[in-house]
Scaffold this active site. Sequence first.
Site, PDB file in Angstrom:
ATOM      1  CD  GLU A  36      98.313  25.561  45.997  1.00 35.02           C
ATOM      2  OE1 GLU A  36      97.705  24.543  46.382  1.00 35.02           O
ATOM      3  OE2 GLU A  36      99.459  25.536  45.515  1.00 35.02           O
ATOM      4  CG  ASP A 170      81.174  55.779  27.745  1.00 31.96           C
ATOM      5  OD1 ASP A 170      80.224  55.185  27.182  1.00 31.96           O
ATOM      6  OD2 ASP A 170      81.870  55.236  28.616  1.00 31.96           O
ATOM      7  CE  LYS A 193      84.718  57.475  29.658  1.00 35.83           C
ATOM      8  NZ  LYS A 193      84.348  56.293  30.441  1.00 35.83           N
ATOM      9  NE  ARG A 195      88.193  55.301  31.097  1.00 39.37           N
ATOM     10  CZ  ARG A 195      87.659  55.554  32.285  1.00 39.37           C
ATOM     11  NH1 ARG A 195      88.222  56.428  33.089  1.00 39.37           N
ATOM     12  NH2 ARG A 195      86.571  54.912  32.664  1.00 39.37           N
ATOM     13  CG  ASP A 219      78.183  53.382  31.861  1.00 44.79           C
ATOM     14  OD1 ASP A 219      78.204  52.613  30.886  1.00 44.79           O
ATOM     15  OD2 ASP A 219      79.171  54.072  32.192  1.00 44.79           O
ATOM     16  CB  SER A 224      87.415  55.112  39.939  1.00 42.03           C
ATOM     17  OG  SER A 224      87.205  55.839  38.741  1.00 42.03           O
TER      18      SER A 224
HETATM   19  C1  R5P Z   1      83.414  52.240  30.302  1.00 42.96           C
HETATM   20  O1  R5P Z   1      83.281  52.180  29.080  1.00 42.96           O
HETATM   21  C2  R5P Z   1      82.367  51.753  31.240  1.00 42.96           C
HETATM   22  O2  R5P Z   1      81.117  51.642  30.645  1.00 42.96           O
HETATM   23  C3  R5P Z   1      82.282  52.670  32.464  1.00 42.96           C
HETATM   24  O3  R5P Z   1      81.830  53.938  32.034  1.00 42.96           O
HETATM   25  C4  R5P Z   1      83.610  52.803  33.148  1.00 42.96           C
HETATM   26  O4  R5P Z   1      84.179  51.550  33.387  1.00 42.96           O
HETATM   27  C5  R5P Z   1      83.444  53.523  34.473  1.00 42.96           C
HETATM   28  O5  R5P Z   1      84.696  53.672  35.072  1.00 42.96           O
HETATM   29  P1  R5P Z   1      84.956  54.762  36.196  1.00 42.96           P
HETATM   30  O6  R5P Z   1      83.796  54.701  37.158  1.00 42.96           O
HETATM   31  O7  R5P Z   1      86.264  54.327  36.850  1.00 42.96           O
HETATM   32  O8  R5P Z   1      85.099  56.090  35.528  1.00 42.96           O
END
Ligand code: R5P
Length: 313
Positions: A36, A170, A193, A195, A219, A224
């Site tokens: 906590e 994206d 892109k 997923r 971005d 990751s």
């Molecule tokens: C998604 O819409 C965000 O703008 C980033 O492109 C996304 O969160 C990146 O995630 P990662 O680095 O895991 O591919």
Amino acid sequence: MKLISGTANEPLARSIADVLDVPLTQVDIERFRDQEIFAKINENVRGEDIFLIQPTSAPANDHLMELLILIDALVRASAQRITAVVPYYGYARQDRKTGGRTPISAKLVANLIQKAGAHRVLTADLHAGQIQGFFDIPTDNLFGQPVFVDDIKDTFSKRDREKLLFVSPDTGGVVRTRAIAKQFDADIAIVDKRRPKAGESEVMNIIGDVAGRSCILYDDIIDSGGTLCNAAKALKDHGANSVSAYITHGVLSDPAVERINKSELTELVITDSIAQPDKVKKCDRIREVSIATLMGEAIRRIANDESVSKLFG
Ligand code: R5P
């Protein structure tokens, strides 16, 4: 005005304090044996205008809870106005229902911050601008763009700048990318892109001619690193001269650093909205630029009831 920092990003809080020439108010934040969180503000804050700096970065739940507990302590200590300064707003990517029986966690977090007693929110590069509307209190969403524009001007020579092409990794980031491209009178390209499943990204197509260009991927979040590194490879495969990236929030969950080291990226530039571990600081391909001046100036303007819209350009 008083500045208070949680434990999530003390280096940024200290830089903001330096910009404003206001010391950080001393707080004790401790853990009980069962984890906590306990917080005590060590100075009188009665009637004060408080700016509480705490991004809700990893560990997101701990940092969020710490933010809420500090707000509660400030309310009970009779602070006059509390601004939650959240340079990185965790849970922002859960901003809509993605299927039946799923939450909108970004809205839940907004409810929690308000319910705890914050009067205002100051944040940066929200994943989706509409998240501002999840709050019923004034919310200022700053953009890292001016900081990045200055850095790009310093990094790329005037001749290189003629070849610049800004790339959205994206379709969701097109508006953001177009805005920075406009500052350089440059074109944009878009990575299509997909997923296939959570945490994995696949490049389907590139919209735009990238051959011979100096590409800058732009971005809000690198998590990751999958999105970014796959996009960089696809751009190189399509003939790009070089690929760099400017990304506001370096979430950089494992194995992001390893991926970046092995990628086609010349450099990744992030801001200090999230405190970085040594592993990131030691990575030659990652460079940090500070948003302390931008945040500090916004805090100064809010405290003096001045317009902050000047900072958005
Ligand atoms: C998604 O819409 C965000 O703008 C980033 O492109 C996304 O969160 C990146 O995630 P990662 O680095 O895991 O591919």
